[in-house]
Design a protein around this motif. Sequence first.
Motif, PDB file in Angstrom:
ATOM      1  N   SER A   6     -12.120  29.173 -10.862  1.00 47.97           N
ATOM      2  CA  SER A   6     -10.780  29.282 -10.261  1.00 47.97           C
ATOM      3  C   SER A   6     -10.025  27.972 -10.391  1.00 47.97           C
ATOM      4  N   SER A   7     -10.731  26.844 -10.193  1.00 44.06           N
ATOM      5  CA  SER A   7     -10.082  25.539 -10.338  1.00 44.06           C
ATOM      6  C   SER A   7      -9.583  25.329 -11.762  1.00 44.06           C
ATOM      7  N   PHE A   8     -10.432  25.725 -12.720  1.00 46.97           N
ATOM      8  CA  PHE A   8     -10.042  25.597 -14.130  1.00 46.97           C
ATOM      9  C   PHE A   8      -8.821  26.467 -14.422  1.00 46.97           C
ATOM     10  N   MET A   9      -8.828  27.712 -13.902  1.00 45.83           N
ATOM     11  CA  MET A   9      -7.695  28.618 -14.121  1.00 45.83           C
ATOM     12  C   MET A   9      -6.421  28.069 -13.476  1.00 45.83           C
ATOM     13  N   LYS A  10      -6.567  27.468 -12.299  1.00 45.24           N
ATOM     14  CA  LYS A  10      -5.404  26.929 -11.599  1.00 45.24           C
ATOM     15  C   LYS A  10      -4.769  25.798 -12.414  1.00 45.24           C
ATOM     16  N   ASP A  11      -5.614  24.892 -12.943  1.00 42.30           N
ATOM     17  CA  ASP A  11      -5.097  23.795 -13.769  1.00 42.30           C
ATOM     18  C   ASP A  11      -4.396  24.345 -15.006  1.00 42.30           C
ATOM     19  N   LEU A  12      -4.986  25.373 -15.607  1.00 39.70           N
ATOM     20  CA  LEU A  12      -4.402  25.953 -16.813  1.00 39.70           C
ATOM     21  C   LEU A  12      -3.091  26.651 -16.503  1.00 39.70           C
ATOM     22  N   LEU A  13      -3.006  27.293 -15.329  1.00 43.97           N
ATOM     23  CA  LEU A  13      -1.782  28.002 -14.952  1.00 43.97           C
ATOM     24  C   LEU A  13      -0.618  27.032 -14.785  1.00 43.97           C
ATOM     25  N   GLU A  14      -0.909  25.813 -14.303  1.00 42.86           N
ATOM     26  CA  GLU A  14       0.138  24.818 -14.149  1.00 42.86           C
ATOM     27  C   GLU A  14       0.723  24.403 -15.501  1.00 42.86           C
ATOM     28  N   LYS A  15      -0.099  24.469 -16.542  1.00 39.59           N
ATOM     29  CA  LYS A  15       0.370  24.096 -17.873  1.00 39.59           C
ATOM     30  C   LYS A  15       1.132  25.249 -18.544  1.00 39.59           C
ATOM     31  N   TYR A  16       0.919  26.473 -18.091  1.00 42.59           N
ATOM     32  CA  TYR A  16       1.596  27.639 -18.655  1.00 42.59           C
ATOM     33  C   TYR A  16       2.327  28.380 -17.535  1.00 42.59           C
ATOM     34  N   PRO A  17       3.506  27.864 -17.102  1.00 41.51           N
ATOM     35  CA  PRO A  17       4.189  28.427 -15.937  1.00 41.51           C
ATOM     36  C   PRO A  17       4.754  29.809 -16.176  1.00 41.51           C
ATOM     37  N   HIS A  18       4.842  30.260 -17.448  1.00 47.34           N
ATOM     38  CA  HIS A  18       5.392  31.596 -17.651  1.00 47.34           C
ATOM     39  C   HIS A  18       4.375  32.690 -17.334  1.00 47.34           C
ATOM     40  N   TYR A  19       3.126  32.287 -16.970  1.00 46.14           N
ATOM     41  CA  TYR A  19       2.156  33.282 -16.504  1.00 46.14           C
ATOM     42  C   TYR A  19       2.175  33.316 -14.975  1.00 46.14           C
ATOM     43  N   ALA A  20       2.068  34.520 -14.443  1.00 46.19           N
ATOM     44  CA  ALA A  20       2.016  34.667 -12.977  1.00 46.19           C
ATOM     45  C   ALA A  20       0.608  34.397 -12.459  1.00 46.19           C
ATOM     46  N   ASN A  21      -0.401  34.725 -13.261  1.00 42.25           N
ATOM     47  CA  ASN A  21      -1.782  34.516 -12.794  1.00 42.25           C
ATOM     48  C   ASN A  21      -2.713  34.569 -13.993  1.00 42.25           C
ATOM     49  N   LEU A  22      -3.883  33.874 -13.887  1.00 39.67           N
ATOM     50  CA  LEU A  22      -4.992  33.929 -14.831  1.00 39.67           C
ATOM     51  C   LEU A  22      -6.245  34.207 -14.010  1.00 39.67           C
ATOM     52  N   ALA A  23      -7.013  35.219 -14.414  1.00 42.85           N
ATOM     53  CA  ALA A  23      -8.144  35.611 -13.564  1.00 42.85           C
ATOM     54  C   ALA A  23      -9.229  36.267 -14.398  1.00 42.85           C
ATOM     55  N   VAL A  24     -10.399  36.503 -13.742  1.00 42.94           N
ATOM     56  CA  VAL A  24     -11.572  37.135 -14.358  1.00 42.94           C
ATOM     57  C   VAL A  24     -12.072  38.209 -13.407  1.00 42.94           C
ATOM     58  N   ALA A  25     -12.481  39.370 -13.990  1.00 43.60           N
ATOM     59  CA  ALA A  25     -13.050  40.464 -13.200  1.00 43.60           C
ATOM     60  C   ALA A  25     -14.348  40.912 -13.832  1.00 43.60           C
ATOM     61  N   ASP A  26     -15.296  41.397 -12.988  1.00 50.59           N
ATOM     62  CA  ASP A  26     -16.559  41.888 -13.528  1.00 50.59           C
ATOM     63  C   ASP A  26     -16.408  43.326 -14.034  1.00 50.59           C
ATOM     64  N   LEU A  27     -17.500  43.959 -14.467  1.00 52.43           N
ATOM     65  CA  LEU A  27     -17.438  45.290 -15.067  1.00 52.43           C
ATOM     66  C   LEU A  27     -16.984  46.351 -14.069  1.00 52.43           C
ATOM     67  N   ASP A  28     -17.140  46.088 -12.766  1.00 50.66           N
ATOM     68  CA  ASP A  28     -16.681  47.050 -11.750  1.00 50.66           C
ATOM     69  C   ASP A  28     -15.229  46.827 -11.384  1.00 50.66           C
TER      70      ASP A  28
END
Length: 967
Positions: free
Chosen positions: A87-109
């Motif tokens: 989540s920390s890595f995604m948060k840092d990356l989101l700051e560099k790409y402000p045109h995205y609303a969110n970056l996330a990961v989900a499991d198979l369920d």
Amino acid sequence: MKRLHLSDLRVRLVLLVLLAVIPALGLILYAAEEQRTSTAIEAQQNALRLARLVSANQDGLIEGARQLLTALARTPFVRSGTAAACSSFMKDLLEKYPHYANLAVADLDGRQTCSAVPPKTPVNIADRAYFRGAIAKRDFAIGDYQIGRVTGKATINFGYPLSDSRGEVRGVVYAGLDLAWLNRLASTMHLPPGTTVTVVDRNEVVFVRYPEPGKWIGQAMPDGPLRNAIKAQNGEGVAEATGMDGIERLYGFTPLGGATGAMVIVGIAKDVAFAPADRVMANSLVWLALVSLLAFAGAWWGGKWLVVRPVDRLIAATEQLGTGDLAARVGSSNGGDELQKLASAFNRMAQALERRALEAQCATAELERHLKQSTALHEINLAVTSTLDLGAVLRVLMEKIDVLLPYTVVLVWLKNRETGVWSRTACWNLDEAEWKRRSMKDAPPIVKAAIDSKNPIVIADVTADARTRNPEFYRRQGLVSYLGVPLIVKGEVLGLLSFLTKERHEFTAEEVEYLSTIAGQAAVAIHNSQLHEQTKRQAAELEKANDDLKRKEAIQALLKELSQDIASQDVNALFKRLTDKVREFFKVDVADVRIFENGTPRILGISGIDDARLRRGSVGSRRGAAQWVEKNRRPLVIADLANVTEPPIGENTRRLGIRGYIAVPFFSRRGEVVGVLRALSFQPRDFLQEEIDLLQQMANGASIALENARLLEQTQKQAAALTQANKVKNEFLGFVSHELRTPVNVIMGYAALIQGRMVGDITEDQEKYLEKMSSSSRDLLSMIEQLLEASKIEAGAVQAEIHEIGLRAFVEDLKLAYPAPVEKEVEIVWDCPCETPRVLTDGEKLRHILQNIINNAIKYTEKGRITVSSRYLAELGRLEFRVADTGIGIAAEELPHIFDMFAQVKAARPKSRGGVGLGLHIVKKFTELLGGTIEVASEQGKGSTFTLTIPCALETPKPTNGRTAVV
């Protein structure tokens, strides 16, 4: 009043003016209509261009999302990191790409396991189209437009499968694109007043609207001409219709990027679009009326100059404009009359059209530039991931950079991961030989600056920078501006990518970011290439180690075979197998073994050459190479005999044409050199140290086999001598025992006659002496019988005779032989179950075993108890007898030897208990004959316990020919 005639000049002038005004009026009306038509077409095309621009921007963002998610799916933080780190890595990356609303990961369920924007409640995306599509296709998937559950924003989501090391999908990494970028784009495009930008989804529901988004978001698009036109054209097109707000507009529409089913619709209000044309036409008509009045008054002066020529110029410019030349103008339009104003209005209209065309052209060029960059990035990614060869990776990288940045000099610095030394690896658009010719002890300061900071370094003029080590080189090459981008993978700097221009160039933030992206892809490719090279080296080393191991295992197997076969093969055959393997392992032509026997080498195991040829000329003495090996106690290795004279090599060896020579010593266990093992080749040969060591190992093993063979031969001779001696001993014991029995029986017989007073009366003292003589004779007879029994056992003349016996009766009969000794305070206790079965065994030998054990217990127990017990172990099918006494016991160090022949307990010897030490030996042999075991537990001074266990059967076998079964 004077009548006016047609020939009247004024009338003619008036008619001329009238005739001139009528075409001018028609021209004005025609130009106005053409202008409205042109304006409508241009407005529709502008709307369509704007819609395409929005769609193209969306395509670029979708491609960017694909690349971002592809990279994230391979990132360690996403693949195996913890939820917090991810989540920390995604948060840092989101700051560099402000045109995205969110970056996330989900499991198979569908459960969200990692998110740049922390959710207020647990989130499950299993129902989202992009989640199902990414898992089903195992590839990039685009979802529908929606309101994000975490962000609450209008987004379009993208998903990409997340696989483990085995290629199994274990989740989805996804990104939500914030659709607010459409509003921002619309606000920055300087749209005409009243222009609308609308985006509807596949269900024709509005989810983006500019302006006034809040009023229209979520509403369905109503039926009407606009909706019908979109359906009729089935995709991209233009239309003139009434919009949702009831205002007539000129529309352009096109599908929004990706397989989303959405449409982007741009509408320009008709009144706004036609306002300039209407204004021009109205002004033209007004001025035409004024000019007409003035023309009627001054037709003779202004007709031609004030009307005809300006109108002609206006017509010419209009026609030029109609041909698509937006640079058409009506000459000078600085005057104040109507035609000049019309010309001025025309010029303004043409300028506006030209300006808008130029803006559209710039937007298209910018879009094409972004598309070109995205395409180049995609091609670079495909190219560098399709090969693991470092040279190919760098070559593809350089070619693509040259397409994007022609004539730019590119330098590649790489770090040796093993030595840590930086080196110039590759360059583009520069003389590589000249670049690498400069001496370098360490990386230059300008390179170190980017490496140490791990950030790009921009220098406007590299020749004037203090960190430049050799400014003259850059001046000579005509290089000015510099950009250094570190190649970083997992926080480690692999190298540096340097860009230099031949003209002063200010690298923009966008260029630095783009080139950093290229460097990131290059770093991954270089890292993979280095890992591939390292893996290849390790595989080669492993293969070599495996081959060495196999060869060593084969040598060990050979030496083991030699040791195992020493009893079945002669020494020459064994050494022949050894030398055959030497030739096979070391690829030599000839091999043999020379064993020193009584000062003379004995040649054995010749392989690769005829025995007679090798032996011809041999002097049979230890001299030359063999003497050198024996004296120096180490291998003798000669790469080429033709080049050496010392140590002296036998003439026969040289005559055979031997060139490559190696001889290793045979060491005995005492460290003496007892022979040599030789490997010879007809060609010069440089033997490796590991080959010398392996050959010495084979020699050491063979020398052990040789000694073992000699020891075996000596042992076999000693065994034969011992067998003969044992046979003689047994024969002697049998003879002595048999011959001693007769005189002892005679002595006992005469003693009995005298004690029976059959030869006269005897005195009381004589009675005592005779009793002692009889007792000693009985002891002597017992010893003789034990010797005879032991002799029979050793000779194999004793067999077990199996009979059916009743265990209860057997024990009762045994008890009768042992009344309590009157001369000792010893109690014999018998513990035998009342209910005992009938069993099959040799009763006589069982009785002999038990009597011998009980007799010993009585003999060595002065006071106390002797317990004799028996039981039948039904589950094991065995009989168990136990004799326990409270006698003198047996020392622990004597227990292992009490069943040996002639063994006696030391504690009993001083009291002269009698016996020759054969009783327990016979017990052991009889027990083994019955297939049983006997064990003893004893503690000195406290007594001993003997436990006898023998197998038995419960049923009586049927007799064969009336004879007893013997086993």
